[in-house]
Design a protein around this motif. Structure first.
Motif, short mmCIF file in Angstrom:
data_model
loop_
_atom_site.label_atom_id
_atom_site.label_comp_id
_atom_site.label_asym_id
_atom_site.label_seq_id
_atom_site.Cartn_x
_atom_site.Cartn_y
_atom_site.Cartn_z
N GLU A 142 19.87 69.67 48.82
CA GLU A 142 20.72 70.21 47.77
C GLU A 142 19.97 70.24 46.45
O GLU A 142 18.82 69.78 46.36
CB GLU A 142 22.02 69.41 47.67
CG GLU A 142 21.77 67.94 47.42
CD GLU A 142 23.06 67.12 47.43
OE1 GLU A 142 23.08 66.05 46.81
OE2 GLU A 142 24.05 67.55 48.06
N TYR A 143 20.62 70.71 45.42
CA TYR A 143 19.96 71.04 44.16
C TYR A 143 19.16 69.89 43.56
O TYR A 143 18.01 70.07 43.16
CB TYR A 143 21.01 71.53 43.16
CG TYR A 143 20.42 72.02 41.86
CD1 TYR A 143 19.64 73.17 41.81
CD2 TYR A 143 20.62 71.31 40.68
CE1 TYR A 143 19.10 73.62 40.62
CE2 TYR A 143 20.08 71.75 39.49
CZ TYR A 143 19.32 72.90 39.45
OH TYR A 143 18.78 73.33 38.29
N TYR A 144 19.74 68.69 43.50
CA TYR A 144 19.07 67.59 42.83
C TYR A 144 18.19 66.75 43.77
O TYR A 144 17.60 65.76 43.36
CB TYR A 144 20.10 66.66 42.16
CG TYR A 144 20.80 67.29 40.99
CD1 TYR A 144 20.11 67.59 39.82
CD2 TYR A 144 22.15 67.61 41.04
CE1 TYR A 144 20.75 68.19 38.74
CE2 TYR A 144 22.80 68.20 39.98
CZ TYR A 144 22.10 68.48 38.82
OH TYR A 144 22.73 69.07 37.75
N ARG A 191 21.89 79.05 52.05
CA ARG A 191 20.59 79.53 51.54
C ARG A 191 19.88 78.45 50.72
O ARG A 191 18.66 78.29 50.82
CB ARG A 191 20.82 80.79 50.70
CG ARG A 191 19.52 81.38 50.16
CD ARG A 191 19.77 82.66 49.39
NE ARG A 191 18.56 83.11 48.73
CZ ARG A 191 18.49 84.18 47.97
NH1 ARG A 191 19.57 84.92 47.77
NH2 ARG A 191 17.35 84.52 47.38
N LEU A 192 20.65 77.73 49.89
CA LEU A 192 20.04 76.67 49.07
C LEU A 192 19.42 75.59 49.95
O LEU A 192 18.31 75.12 49.68
CB LEU A 192 21.09 76.04 48.15
CG LEU A 192 20.61 74.86 47.30
CD1 LEU A 192 19.49 75.30 46.35
CD2 LEU A 192 21.76 74.25 46.50
N ALA A 193 20.13 75.23 51.02
CA ALA A 193 19.60 74.22 51.94
C ALA A 193 18.26 74.67 52.53
O ALA A 193 17.31 73.88 52.64
CB ALA A 193 20.60 73.94 53.06
N ASN A 194 18.17 75.93 52.90
CA ASN A 194 16.93 76.46 53.46
C ASN A 194 15.81 76.49 52.42
O ASN A 194 14.65 76.18 52.73
CB ASN A 194 17.16 77.87 54.02
CG ASN A 194 17.98 77.84 55.30
OD1 ASN A 194 17.77 77.02 56.17
ND2 ASN A 194 18.95 78.75 55.41
N ASP A 195 16.17 76.84 51.19
CA ASP A 195 15.17 76.88 50.11
C ASP A 195 14.60 75.48 49.84
O ASP A 195 13.39 75.30 49.72
CB ASP A 195 15.78 77.45 48.83
CG ASP A 195 16.03 78.96 48.92
OD1 ASP A 195 15.50 79.58 49.86
OD2 ASP A 195 16.77 79.48 48.07
#
Length: 263
Positions: free
Chosen positions: A151-153, A191-195
């Motif tokens: 995730e993001y952080y 998508r964020l998880a893959n990135d």
């Protein structure tokens, strides 16, 4: 000699205890001798192993503070078929008492010395904070397994965690290394998880396990039934993922042993 692995992340809710319990059960199922040490005062690994934290006669407190022999503290009957040193609210008191103890950073390392040759794997479920219990875990461990959500952080958090581990290692355990980084609660449709996953692999390379732990209802339900996922619902995606992780960990250990022998 058995391998001592601290399962740690300063961020809560990343699947740390779930990983500790399910990986231990999966390795025990391959006939390895496994010990789980619950150092988290919440006692989640204890309850997830089918042991009532409110009724257990001994915990990590007796091991660390009273210096009871480890054989007197180990619980042999668990739902995951591994041995357990339990935790409950008493372990909070142990954290405070440790500040008064001689050689407080290495109490756990010294306590484990008599059984290092007996177990193939010893997993330490660390509290989600940097305190004297975590310092003891890092001092006793050969390596650290870091579960994390994509995730993001996450990347910022893991950088801070690895920096902390490096600083601790330089003081209490120069041989400490990263065992691996495990992606948990993974949803490939995100998508964020893959990135984030791609960034992790780019930055940490083969330290990132190929096995990914998916978001899975059965995995989340299993602790409330006091059992690892493989004994609650063995056909679930979560149970299969931790069995795959156990296989990957064993292969890595064998490859490392073979390369050391070749040298």
């Amino acid at each position: 000699m058995g391998k001592v692995i601290a399962v740690a992340n300063q961020k809560g809710g990343v699947g740390k205890t779930t990983t500790c319990v399910n990986l231990a059960a999966s390795l025990a199922a391959t006939r390895r001798k496994v010990l789980v040490i619950d150092l988290d005062p919440q006692g989640n690994a204890t309850m997830g192993s089918g042991v009532d934290k409110y009724q257990t006669p001994t915990t990590a407190y007796e091991l660390l503070i009273d210096e009871k022999p480890i054989h007197d503290v180990v619980i042999k009957e668990t739902s995951g078929k591994y041995d357990l040193i339990a935790a409950n609210g008493d372990v909070t008191a142990a954290e405070i008492k440790l500040m008064e103890c001689f050689a407080r950073e290495v109490r756990l390392r010294n306590a484990l010395a008599p059984v290092r040759d007996y177990y193939d794997f010893i997993f330490i479920d660390c509290p989600p904070s940097l305190n004297m219990l975590t310092v003891n875990a890092m001092s006793a461990a050969d390596s650290v397994l870091v579960p994390m959500q994509c995730e993001y952080y996450a990347l910022e958090g893991i950088t801070a965690l690895l920096d902390t581990i490096g600083k601790l290692a330089s003081v209490v355990n120069p041989g400490l290394e990263i065992e691996g980084i495990l992606r948990t609660m993974y949803d490939p449709r995100n998508r964020l998880a893959n990135d984030v996953s791609d960034q992790l692999k780019g930055h940490f390379g083969d330290k990132v396990y190929r096995t990914v732990i998916p978001r899975n209802v059965r995995l989340a339900e299993a602790p409330s039934f006091g059992a690892p996922a493989m004994y609650y619902e063995k056909s679930s995606a979560g149970a299969k993922a931790y069995l795959a992780l156990a296989g990957e960990m064993l292969r890595r250990s064998e490859q490392k042993f073979e390369s050391t022998e070749a040298e």
